[in-house]
Design an enzyme around this catalytic site. Structure first.
Site, PDB file in Angstrom:
ATOM      1  N   ASP A 179       0.867  -1.184  -0.040  1.00  0.00           N
ATOM      2  CA  ASP A 179      -0.230   0.060   0.026  1.00  0.00           C
ATOM      3  C   ASP A 179       0.945   1.184  -0.033  1.00  0.00           C
ATOM      4  O   ASP A 179       1.770   1.300   0.749  1.00  0.00           O
ATOM      5  CB  ASP A 179      -0.819  -0.069   1.066  1.00  0.00           C
ATOM      6  CG  ASP A 179      -1.793   1.012   1.317  1.00  0.00           C
ATOM      7  OD1 ASP A 179      -2.363   1.628   0.245  1.00  0.00           O
ATOM      8  OD2 ASP A 179      -1.751   1.782   2.239  1.00  0.00           O
TER       9      ASP A 179
HETATM   10  P1  ADP Z   1      -3.995   5.013   0.029  1.00  0.00           P
HETATM   11  O1  ADP Z   1      -4.297   3.995  -1.156  1.00  0.00           O
HETATM   12  O2  ADP Z   1      -2.800   5.710  -0.482  1.00  0.00           O
HETATM   13  O3  ADP Z   1      -3.918   4.582   1.335  1.00  0.00           O
HETATM   14  P2  ADP Z   1      -6.768   5.689   0.324  1.00  0.00           P
HETATM   15  O4  ADP Z   1      -7.381   4.487  -0.107  1.00  0.00           O
HETATM   16  O5  ADP Z   1      -6.897   5.835   1.943  1.00  0.00           O
HETATM   17  O6  ADP Z   1      -5.202   5.965   0.000  1.00  0.00           O
HETATM   18  O7  ADP Z   1      -7.249   7.106  -0.299  1.00  0.00           O
HETATM   19  C1  ADP Z   1      -7.172   7.381  -1.639  1.00  0.00           C
HETATM   20  C2  ADP Z   1      -7.596   8.749  -1.955  1.00  0.00           C
HETATM   21  O8  ADP Z   1      -8.933   9.240  -1.666  1.00  0.00           O
HETATM   22  C3  ADP Z   1      -6.638   9.749  -1.431  1.00  0.00           C
HETATM   23  O9  ADP Z   1      -5.483   9.889  -1.978  1.00  0.00           O
HETATM   24  C4  ADP Z   1      -7.274  11.041  -1.259  1.00  0.00           C
HETATM   25  O10 ADP Z   1      -7.188  11.681  -2.352  1.00  0.00           O
HETATM   26  C5  ADP Z   1      -8.746  10.478  -1.066  1.00  0.00           C
HETATM   27  N1  ADP Z   1      -9.026  10.456   0.633  1.00  0.00           N
HETATM   28  C6  ADP Z   1      -9.176   9.613   1.244  1.00  0.00           C
HETATM   29  N2  ADP Z   1      -9.682   9.908   2.162  1.00  0.00           N
HETATM   30  C7  ADP Z   1      -9.660  11.313   2.616  1.00  0.00           C
HETATM   31  C8  ADP Z   1      -9.947  12.228   3.455  1.00  0.00           C
HETATM   32  N3  ADP Z   1     -10.130  12.043   4.625  1.00  0.00           N
HETATM   33  N4  ADP Z   1      -9.788  13.545   3.134  1.00  0.00           N
HETATM   34  C9  ADP Z   1      -9.640  13.820   1.825  1.00  0.00           C
HETATM   35  N5  ADP Z   1      -9.286  12.954   0.917  1.00  0.00           N
HETATM   36  C10 ADP Z   1      -9.310  11.716   1.079  1.00  0.00           C
HETATM   37 MG    MG Z   2      -4.040   3.683   3.128  1.00  0.00          MG
END
Ligand code: ADP
Ligand code: MG
Length: 679
Positions: free
Chosen positions: A341
């Site tokens: 991840d």
């Molecule tokens: P990763 O796979 O990098 O852990 P996530 O799946 O948690 O990322 O989130 C994917 C995308 O969704 C982030 O890059 C962001 O653009 C958006 N996102 C997720 N959670 C939030 C939040 N709490 N506030 C703003 N944007 C968010």
């Molecule tokens: Mg994550």
């Protein structure tokens, strides 16, 4: 026999305490009995040379039998009651058989060597089992507490959650807590295995057993002493050591069938040869049968795996790597593909705000206020970075009266009856809004710089965007090379982030494949596909929103887990340190452990084959010398191989980074993604 004892102790830690509670600890009693056995053998020898009366010699022999055999009988009967047959039983039977044909001393020698080897094995195994328990002693006995403005010294056991404890420079922390005053650096080696100091400020979590270095800290105790991270690590490791690995499970089942087979074969051997024309006398043949039974026992085979697994698990735990069971330790070395991840593993997971871009009719403060109101309850690293940015600017904002986190997309909140949305374009589209052209252009420009963009919308009104950038761990490319050297064929990056950032990161670290804009449930599907293609797949994540993918992977690994409860629970392997090297260490240690187990199995099996051939008078060396395998020699070979196998496994306790050929560890060395893209 050791196996019986071992299984008993490993299966439940409580049993161990029960044994300990008796008058003389079992370990001591075993040692005493071994000495008594040896002494009685000596006395019987002496009496025989002095032509003492037969009853006296018999008494000495009986003493050696009782002292040498009592634990074997206990373990043997225990297994019989569970309708199982173990090697203890074979040993006791062989000794009784020897007595039957009046070979008391040989039988006593067998019992002596057998119980001696058990003592040695137990000692060695306890060393690995307790290697980790020693960590608990790191907790100081007393603590200085601030009560009603005065400092008092109290015993650590008398502390309660909420107490404010003063930690002076150089002191070890008695409990887990949160820094409420002061700042310092802390050596967290007890938890993470990593002795480089970590800086701690107000609000940071600190752990029992770690050492405060230069500053004075006030910490508020957040967890009862027995629930401290250190205590839970130790508990987890002890439970893990009790969980059998696949090889071990196989060997335990094998022991049953094999023991049964040996008994049947020996029974036939006792009956048939004397009946054959020109066959041996019953007594001499019976003696051979007893030798056969002894040397055919699979003691070394059965102990070969647990000895290695226990040591490797303890070694890893001291390095801040917690395997939740022997099975994962074994599987870790067979991993063919790893999915990371991105956020928090390849990157540090501590993004910083780089741009605040409100639309023309919106002020910077207005944009930020809307975002921090909406994100106040979010646990996402991106949210936390914006919150601390706003805090540094001393901005405050009204509390939201409704909040919903949309995993992988963003958040929806209700502020003064109006819906505020912060996150990706997908979130807005789901709610029926279309991104204005100017904002889309801004977003594209920021993403091209390798940044993650949060769009913000209040009701129907667009406010603008905030960009954050995470830092890539600088040692990632190097660690990826080490992983490939350790048999990993395919490295994948999974992220919910935008493809531009994802590709930039992937290129910098040298991954084989990258999946961007993944929703959490899609991550699970990717893992499934990788498993179909590569077999054993590891997933490295933060354990919070990656739980399903971690569960689907052959081995789910949570990284940087010190202080996060969810990660401790969901992953199969927990890396306390926030450092990629730990993954390479875990895989290399596992491969080494597998090698040691293979060595042990080969050696144990080899010794059994050679001894059985000799006992059957088929060993050309012995035959040409006109000799037969005497029982004591058979026992020495048999028990000797058992001890050697255990000692070989124990070697895994002392393995370290250098021995595994890992690069020197660095901390928090990182590259900004923005710079990487521009370069
Ligand atoms: P990763 O796979 O990098 O852990 P996530 O799946 O948690 O990322 O989130 C994917 C995308 O969704 C982030 O890059 C962001 O653009 C958006 N996102 C997720 N959670 C939030 C939040 N709490 N506030 C703003 N944007 C968010
Ligand atoms: Mg994550």
């Amino acid at each position: 026999m050791a196996q019986g004892t071992l299984a008993l102790r490993a299966d439940a830690a409580e049993n161990e305490t029960q044994v300990r509670r008796t008058l003389i600890p079992r370990e001591k009693l075993e040692v005493i009995l071994v000495v008594v056995t040896a002494a009685a053998i000596g006395v019987s020898l002496l009496l025989e040379n002095l032509n003492a009366p037969v009853w006296m010699i018999l008494l000495a022999n009986l003493t050696s039998y009782i002292a040498g055999g009592v634990f074997g009988v206990i373990e043997g009967v225990k297994s019989l009651l569970e309708r199982e047959i173990n090697v203890d039983l074979l040993m006791v039977l062989a000794a009784l058989g020897a007595a039957l044909v009046n070979q008391w001393r040989e039988g006593a020698t067998l019992l002596f060597l057998f119980s001696l080897s058990n003592v040695l094995q137990n000692y060695a195994m306890d060393r690995s089992r307790n290697a980790i328990r020693a960590l608990l002693k790191l907790r100081p006995e007393t603590a200085t507490v601030r009560r009603d403005g005065v400092l008092v010294t109290v015993p650590t056991d008398g502390l309660a959650v909420g107490d404010v404890i003063v930690i002076r420079p150089g002191e070890r922390l008695p409990v887990d807590g949160e820094v409420v005053a002061g700042s310092s650096t802390i050596d967290q080696a007890a938890i993470t295995g990593e002795s480089l100091p970590i800086s701690k400020e107000i609000g940071d979590d600190v752990f029992a057993g770690t050492v405060n270095q230069n500053g004075s800290l006030d910490i508020r105790m957040t967890r009862a002493a027995h629930e401290s991270t250190l205590a839970r690590i130790i508990n987890m490791v002890e439970q893990a050591q009790g969980r059998r690995a696949d090889t071990q499970r196989f060997l335990d089942e094998f022991e049953q069938k094999y023991a049964m087979f040996v008994i049947a074969a020996v029974a036939l051997y006792i009956v048939i040869p004397p009946l054959l024309p020109g066959g041996p006398t019953f007594n001499s043949n019976f003696y051979h049968a007893m030798v056969l039974m002894t040397v055919a026992s699979p003691c070394a085979l059965v102990i070969s795996t647990p000895a290695s697994i226990l040591s490797a698990i303890a070694n890893a735990a001291r390095r801040g790597i917690l395997f939740k069971g022997g099975a994962y330790l074994e599987q870790m070395g067979t991993i063919k593909a790893i999915a990371f991840d991105k956020t928090g593993t390849i990157t540090t997971g501590k993004p910083a705000v780089t741009d605040v871009a409100p639309l023309a009719d919106v002020s910077v403060d207005e944009l930020l206020r809307a975002i921090i109101s909406a994100e106040a309850k979010s646990e996402h690293p991106i949210a936390r970075s914006v919150l601390s940015y706003a805090k540094a600017k001393q901005l405050s904002a009204p509390e939201a009266d409704g909040f919903e986190a949309v995993p992988g997309e963003g958040v929806r909140a209700s502020i003064n009856g109006e819906t505020v949305r912060v996150g990706t374009e997908r979130l807005m589209i789901e709610d029926g809004a279309a991104l204005p052209v100017e904002l889309a252009a801004l977003r594209d420009r920021l993403e091209a710089e390798g940044k993650t963009v949060l769009l913000a919308q209040q009701g129907e009104r667009w406010l603008g965007a905030v960009a954050v950038a995470d830092q890539i761990r600088e040692n990632a490319p190097e660690i990826f090379k080490v992983l490939r050297g350790a048999g990993v064929e395919h490295i994948v990056i999974l992220t919910g982030d935008n493809p531009r950032v994802a590709n930039a990161v992937s290129q910098f670290v040298g991954a084989d494949e990258v999946y961007a804009e993944l929703l959490p449930e899609r991550k699970l599907e990717v893992i499934r596909e990788l498993k179909a293609k590569y077999g054993a797949v590891a997933m490295v994540g933060d354990g919070v929103n990656d739980a399903p993918a971690l569960a689907e992977a052959t081995v789910g690994i949570a990284m940087g887990a010190a202080g996060t409860d969810v990660a401790l629970e969901t992953a199969d392997v927990v890396l306390m340190a926030d450092d990629l090297t730990s993954i390479a260490y875990a895989i290399k240690l596992s491969r080494r452990a597998r090698r040691v187990m293979l060595q042990n199995l080969t050696f144990a099996l080899g010794v059994i084959i050679v001894l059985v051939i000799s006992a059957l008078n088929l060993n050309p060396l012995l035959v040409s010398a006109g000799r037969e395998l005497p029982l004591p020699l058979g026992v020495i070979g048999h028990e000797g191989s058992t001890v050697i196998v255990v000692l070989n496994g124990i070697r895994l306790l002392v393995v370290n980074d250098e021995m595994l050929g890992l690069p020197a560890r660095r901390r928090r060395a990182a590259n900004s993604i923005g710079t990487t893209v521009k370069a």
